[in-house]
Design a protein around this motif. Structure first.
Motif, PDB file in Angstrom:
ATOM      1  N   MET A  28       0.765  -1.184   0.189  1.00 11.96           N
ATOM      2  CA  MET A  28       0.114   0.231  -0.078  1.00 11.96           C
ATOM      3  C   MET A  28       0.729   1.208   0.055  1.00 11.96           C
ATOM      4  N   ALA A  29       0.453   2.078  -0.787  1.00 12.86           N
ATOM      5  CA  ALA A  29       1.244   3.445  -0.851  1.00 12.86           C
ATOM      6  C   ALA A  29       1.167   4.201   0.500  1.00 12.86           C
ATOM      7  N   LYS A  30       2.242   4.832   1.047  1.00 14.85           N
ATOM      8  CA  LYS A  30       2.472   5.581   2.043  1.00 14.85           C
ATOM      9  C   LYS A  30       2.294   6.777   1.887  1.00 14.85           C
ATOM     10  N   VAL A  31       0.903   7.121   1.881  1.00 12.00           N
ATOM     11  CA  VAL A  31       0.518   8.536   1.509  1.00 12.00           C
ATOM     12  C   VAL A  31       0.220   9.183   2.891  1.00 12.00           C
ATOM     13  N   THR A  44     -12.837  15.703   0.005  1.00  6.49           N
ATOM     14  CA  THR A  44     -13.719  14.406   0.176  1.00  6.49           C
ATOM     15  C   THR A  44     -13.426  13.414  -0.881  1.00  6.49           C
ATOM     16  N   LYS A  45     -13.016  13.952  -1.992  1.00  8.03           N
ATOM     17  CA  LYS A  45     -12.841  12.940  -3.076  1.00  8.03           C
ATOM     18  C   LYS A  45     -11.346  12.641  -3.084  1.00  8.03           C
ATOM     19  N   PHE A  46     -10.427  13.094  -2.462  1.00  9.12           N
ATOM     20  CA  PHE A  46      -8.912  12.622  -2.589  1.00  9.12           C
ATOM     21  C   PHE A  46      -8.742  11.142  -2.614  1.00  9.12           C
ATOM     22  N   ASN A  47      -8.089  10.695  -3.423  1.00  4.45           N
ATOM     23  CA  ASN A  47      -7.460   9.232  -3.324  1.00  4.45           C
ATOM     24  C   ASN A  47      -6.237   9.229  -2.207  1.00  4.45           C
ATOM     25  N   LEU A  48      -6.521   8.866  -1.331  1.00  4.29           N
ATOM     26  CA  LEU A  48      -5.573   8.495  -0.312  1.00  4.29           C
ATOM     27  C   LEU A  48      -5.102   7.256   0.118  1.00  4.29           C
ATOM     28  N   VAL A  49      -5.776   6.108  -0.930  1.00  5.00           N
ATOM     29  CA  VAL A  49      -5.443   4.840  -0.836  1.00  5.00           C
ATOM     30  C   VAL A  49      -4.483   4.310  -1.773  1.00  5.00           C
ATOM     31  N   ASP A  50      -4.503   4.591  -3.029  1.00  2.18           N
ATOM     32  CA  ASP A  50      -3.675   4.349  -4.033  1.00  2.18           C
ATOM     33  C   ASP A  50      -3.599   5.153  -5.053  1.00  2.18           C
ATOM     34  N   PRO A  51      -2.971   6.208  -4.795  1.00  2.00           N
ATOM     35  CA  PRO A  51      -2.974   7.350  -5.915  1.00  2.00           C
ATOM     36  C   PRO A  51      -1.748   7.279  -6.684  1.00  2.00           C
ATOM     37  N   ILE A  52      -1.530   7.778  -7.868  1.00  2.00           N
ATOM     38  CA  ILE A  52      -0.301   7.575  -8.528  1.00  2.00           C
ATOM     39  C   ILE A  52       0.798   8.410  -7.835  1.00  2.00           C
ATOM     40  N   ALA A  55      -3.950  18.393  -6.579  1.00  2.00           N
ATOM     41  CA  ALA A  55      -3.487  18.481  -5.273  1.00  2.00           C
ATOM     42  C   ALA A  55      -2.330  17.183  -5.130  1.00  2.00           C
ATOM     43  N   ILE A  56      -1.423  17.348  -4.438  1.00  2.00           N
ATOM     44  CA  ILE A  56      -0.356  16.518  -4.102  1.00  2.00           C
ATOM     45  C   ILE A  56       0.142  16.335  -2.666  1.00  2.00           C
ATOM     46  N   ARG A  57       0.493  15.358  -2.270  1.00  2.00           N
ATOM     47  CA  ARG A  57       1.139  15.276  -1.003  1.00  2.00           C
ATOM     48  C   ARG A  57       2.259  14.652  -0.860  1.00  2.00           C
ATOM     49  N   PHE A  58       3.097  14.883   0.073  1.00  2.00           N
ATOM     50  CA  PHE A  58       4.571  14.328  -0.008  1.00  2.00           C
ATOM     51  C   PHE A  58       5.112  14.594   1.381  1.00  2.00           C
ATOM     52  N   LEU A  59       6.143  13.855   1.907  1.00  2.00           N
ATOM     53  CA  LEU A  59       6.954  13.911   3.262  1.00  2.00           C
ATOM     54  C   LEU A  59       8.172  14.765   2.790  1.00  2.00           C
ATOM     55  N   HIS A  83      12.099  18.100  -7.288  1.00  2.00           N
ATOM     56  CA  HIS A  83      13.501  17.346  -7.249  1.00  2.00           C
ATOM     57  C   HIS A  83      13.661  16.631  -5.841  1.00  2.00           C
ATOM     58  N   GLY A  84      14.342  15.434  -6.247  1.00  2.00           N
ATOM     59  CA  GLY A  84      14.825  14.975  -4.616  1.00  2.00           C
ATOM     60  C   GLY A  84      14.058  13.703  -4.206  1.00  2.00           C
ATOM     61  N   PHE A  85      12.603  13.733  -4.688  1.00  2.00           N
ATOM     62  CA  PHE A  85      11.643  12.344  -4.401  1.00  2.00           C
ATOM     63  C   PHE A  85      10.588  12.456  -4.901  1.00  2.00           C
ATOM     64  N   ASN A  86       9.648  11.535  -4.866  1.00  2.00           N
ATOM     65  CA  ASN A  86       8.546  11.605  -5.407  1.00  2.00           C
ATOM     66  C   ASN A  86       7.268  12.199  -4.618  1.00  2.00           C
ATOM     67  N   PHE A  87       6.190  12.401  -5.213  1.00  2.00           N
ATOM     68  CA  PHE A  87       4.972  12.690  -4.667  1.00  2.00           C
ATOM     69  C   PHE A  87       3.766  12.028  -4.963  1.00  2.00           C
ATOM     70  N   PHE A  88       2.666  12.060  -4.212  1.00  2.00           N
ATOM     71  CA  PHE A  88       1.409  11.646  -4.696  1.00  2.00           C
ATOM     72  C   PHE A  88       0.329  12.530  -5.303  1.00  2.00           C
ATOM     73  N   VAL A  89      -0.123  12.285  -6.239  1.00  2.00           N
ATOM     74  CA  VAL A  89      -1.218  13.035  -6.899  1.00  2.00           C
ATOM     75  C   VAL A  89      -2.551  12.463  -6.250  1.00  2.00           C
ATOM     76  N   VAL A  90      -3.163  13.173  -5.246  1.00  2.00           N
ATOM     77  CA  VAL A  90      -4.202  12.830  -4.460  1.00  2.00           C
ATOM     78  C   VAL A  90      -5.629  13.317  -5.113  1.00  2.00           C
ATOM     79  N   GLY A  91      -5.395  14.247  -5.957  1.00  2.00           N
ATOM     80  CA  GLY A  91      -6.740  14.568  -6.391  1.00  2.00           C
ATOM     81  C   GLY A  91      -6.257  15.937  -7.750  1.00  2.00           C
ATOM     82  N   GLN A  92      -7.312  15.991  -8.591  1.00  2.00           N
ATOM     83  CA  GLN A  92      -7.424  17.131  -9.574  1.00  2.00           C
ATOM     84  C   GLN A  92      -8.778  17.514 -10.274  1.00  2.00           C
ATOM     85  N   GLY A  93      -8.967  18.329 -10.715  1.00  2.00           N
ATOM     86  CA  GLY A  93     -10.036  18.899 -11.225  1.00  2.00           C
ATOM     87  C   GLY A  93     -10.304  20.070 -12.069  1.00  2.00           C
ATOM     88  N   PHE A  94     -11.389  20.331 -12.592  1.00  2.00           N
ATOM     89  CA  PHE A  94     -11.368  21.605 -13.507  1.00  2.00           C
ATOM     90  C   PHE A  94     -12.205  22.663 -12.660  1.00  2.00           C
TER      91      PHE A  94
END
Length: 224
Positions: A1-4, A147-155, A169-173, A126-137
């Protein structure tokens, strides 16, 4: 499982796009009129290249007069980002920074604007990857869209496009102790980076190495 990151310690909402800035005196610029020029900006701030490398200034504790750490986390004046643009498209400029502690969970929401025309903006970290948890128009809705963010298996990516007339929207550590620079887009006049090891002991750098780091290179501190 992705460590989002499930909990976010630091959130940013960045508007990206074009604005205008006054043309230097005794010059003719190719902006909307001869008195202004186009200027890329984030949260209405356009980057000014300093004469001293920012990372060098940080290493040696000489940031005064080189950069400031007051870059806004959110737009100073909210508006309808993808609707009719405001009458005033003037931007400010400066060498402003966002500095994050090591091991901080971060969320970016990047919102395109219709100021002087909507367009897609690539985002690279640069330096590491991030998770794309949501996007829209359209405009990002703070109450509904999370509430629609994918926090389980995002790209997982190191580059993503901010949709034209939309948001992403992206998340990273910040768990990479090396300097990280986030450029949006590469080669443009607006850049943002993070020295995510600020709460650690300052790393030592030789005078020769720091002095040869050019402003705008990938090992800069935080700048926009």
């Amino acid at each position: 499982m992705a460590k989002v990151p499930q909990k976010v310690e630091k959130r940013f909402f960045f508007t990206v796009g074009l604005g205008t800035y006054l043309c230097p005196s005794n010059q003719t610029c190719q902006g909307p009129n001869n008195r202004t020029k186009f200027s890329a900006s984030i949260n209405n701030v356009s980057f000014v290249v300093p004469t001293t490398a920012i990372l060098q200034a940080y290493f040696f504790g000489q940031s005064n007069g080189v950069y400031t750490t007051d870059f806004p986390d959110n737009p100073i004046t909210p508006f309808n980002y993808t609707g009719n643009p405001p009458n005033n498209t003037m931007v400010s400029n400066g060498t402003k920074a966002v500095v994050l502690p090591y091991n901080t969970s971060v969320e970016f929401v990047l919102q395109d604007t219709s100021n002087l025309g909507a367009e897609s903006h690539p985002l690279h970290l640069h330096g590491f990857n991030f998770f794309v948890v949501g996007q829209g128009f359209g405009d990002y809705d703070l109450n509904k869209d999370p509430t629609k963010f994918n926090l389980v298996d995002p790209i997982k990516r190191n580059t993503v496009g901010v949709p034209s007339g939309g948001w992403v929207a992206i998340r990273f550590l910040t768990d990479n102790s090396e300097c990280v620079v986030h450029a949006l887009p590469p080669g443009s006049p607006h850049k943002l980076g993070f020295e995510n090891g600020l709460d650690r002991p300052r790393r030592k750098a030789s005078q020769s190495k720091a002095a040869t780091s050019p402003a705008g290179s990938s090992n800069m501190l935080t700048y926009l």
